[in-house]
Motif scaffolding. Sequence first.
Motif, PDB file in Angstrom:
ATOM      1  N   THR A 143      -4.430  -4.566   6.132  1.00  0.00           N
ATOM      2  CA  THR A 143      -4.406  -4.680   4.678  1.00  0.00           C
ATOM      3  C   THR A 143      -4.850  -3.380   4.024  1.00  0.00           C
ATOM      4  O   THR A 143      -4.296  -2.957   3.004  1.00  0.00           O
ATOM      5  N   ALA A 144      -5.848  -2.725   4.613  1.00  0.00           N
ATOM      6  CA  ALA A 144      -6.330  -1.461   4.047  1.00  0.00           C
ATOM      7  C   ALA A 144      -5.226  -0.409   4.023  1.00  0.00           C
ATOM      8  O   ALA A 144      -5.044   0.306   3.024  1.00  0.00           O
ATOM      9  N   SER A 145      -4.469  -0.303   5.116  1.00  0.00           N
ATOM     10  CA  SER A 145      -3.403   0.702   5.143  1.00  0.00           C
ATOM     11  C   SER A 145      -2.240   0.291   4.241  1.00  0.00           C
ATOM     12  O   SER A 145      -1.533   1.148   3.707  1.00  0.00           O
ATOM     13  N   LEU A 146      -2.050  -1.024   4.051  1.00  0.00           N
ATOM     14  CA  LEU A 146      -1.024  -1.494   3.113  1.00  0.00           C
ATOM     15  C   LEU A 146      -1.402  -1.090   1.686  1.00  0.00           C
ATOM     16  O   LEU A 146      -0.551  -0.648   0.896  1.00  0.00           O
ATOM     17  N   VAL A 147      -2.674  -1.222   1.350  1.00  0.00           N
ATOM     18  CA  VAL A 147      -3.149  -0.803   0.034  1.00  0.00           C
ATOM     19  C   VAL A 147      -3.052   0.719  -0.098  1.00  0.00           C
ATOM     20  O   VAL A 147      -2.691   1.239  -1.161  1.00  0.00           O
ATOM     21  N   ASP A 148      -3.364   1.462   0.983  1.00  0.00           N
ATOM     22  CA  ASP A 148      -3.200   2.920   0.960  1.00  0.00           C
ATOM     23  C   ASP A 148      -1.772   3.285   0.572  1.00  0.00           C
ATOM     24  O   ASP A 148      -1.545   4.162  -0.277  1.00  0.00           O
ATOM     25  N   LYS A 149      -0.820   2.624   1.192  1.00  0.00           N
ATOM     26  CA  LYS A 149       0.595   2.910   0.937  1.00  0.00           C
ATOM     27  C   LYS A 149       0.955   2.571  -0.506  1.00  0.00           C
ATOM     28  O   LYS A 149       1.682   3.323  -1.171  1.00  0.00           O
ATOM     29  N   THR A 150       0.443   1.465  -1.004  1.00  0.00           N
ATOM     30  CA  THR A 150       0.729   1.042  -2.377  1.00  0.00           C
ATOM     31  C   THR A 150       0.206   2.062  -3.384  1.00  0.00           C
ATOM     32  O   THR A 150       0.910   2.466  -4.314  1.00  0.00           O
ATOM     33  N   ILE A 151      -1.040   2.484  -3.184  1.00  0.00           N
ATOM     34  CA  ILE A 151      -1.646   3.449  -4.108  1.00  0.00           C
ATOM     35  C   ILE A 151      -0.903   4.782  -4.059  1.00  0.00           C
ATOM     36  O   ILE A 151      -0.706   5.444  -5.089  1.00  0.00           O
ATOM     37  N   ALA A 152      -0.466   5.176  -2.843  1.00  0.00           N
ATOM     38  CA  ALA A 152       0.206   6.467  -2.699  1.00  0.00           C
ATOM     39  C   ALA A 152       1.608   6.464  -3.296  1.00  0.00           C
ATOM     40  O   ALA A 152       2.073   7.492  -3.811  1.00  0.00           O
ATOM     41  N   GLU A 153       2.284   5.305  -3.256  1.00  0.00           N
ATOM     42  CA  GLU A 153       3.702   5.277  -3.615  1.00  0.00           C
ATOM     43  C   GLU A 153       4.023   4.617  -4.948  1.00  0.00           C
ATOM     44  O   GLU A 153       5.122   4.793  -5.473  1.00  0.00           O
ATOM     45  N   CYS A 154       3.079   3.873  -5.502  1.00  0.00           N
ATOM     46  CA  CYS A 154       3.377   3.119  -6.726  1.00  0.00           C
ATOM     47  C   CYS A 154       2.587   3.688  -7.912  1.00  0.00           C
ATOM     48  O   CYS A 154       1.432   4.121  -7.749  1.00  0.00           O
ATOM     49  N   PRO A 155       3.165   3.662  -9.089  1.00  0.00           N
ATOM     50  CA  PRO A 155       2.516   4.305 -10.244  1.00  0.00           C
ATOM     51  C   PRO A 155       1.383   3.469 -10.833  1.00  0.00           C
ATOM     52  O   PRO A 155       1.315   2.253 -10.643  1.00  0.00           O
ATOM     53  N   ARG A 156       0.490   4.159 -11.535  1.00  0.00           N
ATOM     54  CA  ARG A 156      -0.546   3.455 -12.300  1.00  0.00           C
ATOM     55  C   ARG A 156       0.142   2.545 -13.312  1.00  0.00           C
ATOM     56  O   ARG A 156       1.207   2.859 -13.835  1.00  0.00           O
ATOM     57  N   GLY A 157      -0.470   1.430 -13.591  1.00  0.00           N
ATOM     58  CA  GLY A 157       0.083   0.480 -14.540  1.00  0.00           C
ATOM     59  C   GLY A 157       1.025  -0.529 -13.916  1.00  0.00           C
ATOM     60  O   GLY A 157       1.458  -1.473 -14.592  1.00  0.00           O
ATOM     61  N   ALA A 158       1.340  -0.351 -12.619  1.00  0.00           N
ATOM     62  CA  ALA A 158       2.232  -1.298 -11.956  1.00  0.00           C
ATOM     63  C   ALA A 158       1.536  -2.648 -11.800  1.00  0.00           C
ATOM     64  O   ALA A 158       0.318  -2.730 -11.621  1.00  0.00           O
ATOM     65  N   THR A 159       2.339  -3.703 -11.873  1.00  0.00           N
ATOM     66  CA  THR A 159       1.822  -5.046 -11.603  1.00  0.00           C
ATOM     67  C   THR A 159       2.067  -5.350 -10.137  1.00  0.00           C
ATOM     68  O   THR A 159       3.206  -5.334  -9.661  1.00  0.00           O
ATOM     69  N   VAL A 160       0.977  -5.630  -9.406  1.00  0.00           N
ATOM     70  CA  VAL A 160       1.049  -5.833  -7.966  1.00  0.00           C
ATOM     71  C   VAL A 160       0.678  -7.275  -7.631  1.00  0.00           C
ATOM     72  O   VAL A 160      -0.408  -7.740  -7.984  1.00  0.00           O
ATOM     73  N   ALA A 161       1.582  -7.975  -6.973  1.00  0.00           N
ATOM     74  CA  ALA A 161       1.313  -9.333  -6.493  1.00  0.00           C
ATOM     75  C   ALA A 161       0.883  -9.252  -5.036  1.00  0.00           C
ATOM     76  O   ALA A 161       1.520  -8.574  -4.229  1.00  0.00           O
ATOM     77  N   VAL A 162      -0.198  -9.945  -4.679  1.00  0.00           N
ATOM     78  CA  VAL A 162      -0.743  -9.884  -3.324  1.00  0.00           C
ATOM     79  C   VAL A 162      -0.784 -11.289  -2.730  1.00  0.00           C
ATOM     80  O   VAL A 162      -1.439 -12.177  -3.268  1.00  0.00           O
ATOM     81  N   GLN A 163      -0.059 -11.467  -1.644  1.00  0.00           N
ATOM     82  CA  GLN A 163      -0.175 -12.720  -0.877  1.00  0.00           C
ATOM     83  C   GLN A 163      -1.367 -12.546   0.056  1.00  0.00           C
ATOM     84  O   GLN A 163      -1.344 -11.735   0.976  1.00  0.00           O
ATOM     85  N   GLN A 164      -2.424 -13.299  -0.201  1.00  0.00           N
ATOM     86  CA  GLN A 164      -3.660 -13.138   0.549  1.00  0.00           C
ATOM     87  C   GLN A 164      -3.620 -13.918   1.866  1.00  0.00           C
ATOM     88  O   GLN A 164      -2.937 -14.918   1.995  1.00  0.00           O
ATOM     89  N   HIS A 165      -4.409 -13.431   2.804  1.00  0.00           N
ATOM     90  CA  HIS A 165      -4.398 -14.044   4.145  1.00  0.00           C
ATOM     91  C   HIS A 165      -5.728 -14.733   4.434  1.00  0.00           C
ATOM     92  O   HIS A 165      -6.643 -14.172   5.002  1.00  0.00           O
ATOM     93  N   GLY A 166      -5.805 -15.967   4.009  1.00  0.00           N
ATOM     94  CA  GLY A 166      -6.945 -16.799   4.365  1.00  0.00           C
ATOM     95  C   GLY A 166      -8.169 -16.602   3.498  1.00  0.00           C
ATOM     96  O   GLY A 166      -8.696 -17.546   2.925  1.00  0.00           O
ATOM     97  N   GLN A 167      -8.622 -15.368   3.418  1.00  0.00           N
ATOM     98  CA  GLN A 167      -9.801 -15.061   2.612  1.00  0.00           C
ATOM     99  C   GLN A 167      -9.464 -13.928   1.646  1.00  0.00           C
ATOM    100  O   GLN A 167      -8.690 -13.029   1.966  1.00  0.00           O
ATOM    101  N   SER A 168     -10.066 -13.968   0.488  1.00  0.00           N
ATOM    102  CA  SER A 168      -9.814 -12.925  -0.502  1.00  0.00           C
ATOM    103  C   SER A 168     -10.492 -11.628  -0.067  1.00  0.00           C
ATOM    104  O   SER A 168     -11.697 -11.599   0.179  1.00  0.00           O
TER     105      SER A 168
END
Length: 382
Positions: A143-168
């Motif tokens: 999940t940490a590396s998925l968030v790394d990729k999101t921050i690196a590739e997606c612009p500020r102000g984007a709406t991000v939907a997250v399917q969580q895995h068991g625990q927040s």
Amino acid sequence: MTSAEAPADRADGASVAGFRPDQLSGFRIGVTSDRRSADLIDAFERRGATVLHAPTVRMRPAEDDAPVIADTRRMIAARPDVLLATTSYGMRRWFEVADAAGLGEALQGAVSASRILVRGPKARGAVRAAGLDDAGMSDEETTASLVDKTIAECPRGATVAVQQHGQSDERQLRRLRVAGMSVLTVSPYTWSTDEDADERITRLIDAVAARQLDAVTFTSAPAVDGLLAAARARGRLDEVVQALREDVVAASVGPVTSAPLRDEQVPVLQPDRYRMGALIRLVCEHLEDRATLRVRTRHGTVELRGSAAVIGDTAVRLTPGSVTLFRALVSAKGAVVSRRALAGALDGDEHTMEVSLSRLRQTLGVPGLVATVVKRGYRLDV
């Protein structure tokens, strides 16, 4: 390898080389996973291991689908710019709930225009099964590396939907918000740990504490937390942790799963590829090559494989006490082991040790293999 062997060996896309039905003969392995535990159990048992299964964490659908449906409605209305898919089960469960609520088509339409990023190949498979496609996978399948990729590739102000895995995972959600993104979440399932009514967990804890297992496998961090919490509740946490540090191998599928073990200073056996098949291969190789003790004696080559003593072509099963004594003798490779040292290994007195040693000799059935050195102790006849 026959086709019947392939499914378990190829779990998560990796086959286990060098299959032999006696590869793990004599070894005892604990399996803590719930979902897909059959793959691990089958792979180990077909190689001759004895498996103790006790799911220390369970994946459960959300007790009430109302919050899942409410979150789904919010995502449909928001039409998120980015969707982070973290688990196969979570994605499938989410779309099942949406379909049952009459929202399946609307949900698919809302996320079809989203940039879908997946944590790993199983989540990618679930995305594609839903008739969607992803735009990329995290580098480390966490999940940490998925968030790394999101921050690196997606612009500020984007709406991000997250399917969580068991625990927040609040830390990762906070990172997205700090990066200027609007975050929506959905939790289609939860983790459940430490079921007091499940005697299997008590048996697993007792076996680890008594060092009667050679390895314990973990496929999720909550499974580690579940075992430690259950041990703490039973007043055996220190014993379990010490056993995992010294004699019982803790085998983990990846770094996220390993983290709670490393926090307890437990050394972890972990494959380079975060796949169940790679975990199976590594456990097999470790137990066969590194956890097997061998010494040449006048009576032939002697091995200690878990709880089995192998002398020549003959294998005999040893009791826990006999394993402890035989391990000390085999490790000494013919050097004398004092009576005091053997008694200490058993946490008993010298009389108890003498009784146990007599039983060991009877079980081995090879006169003279365990030799007495008068006034000093015992050794193997090398």
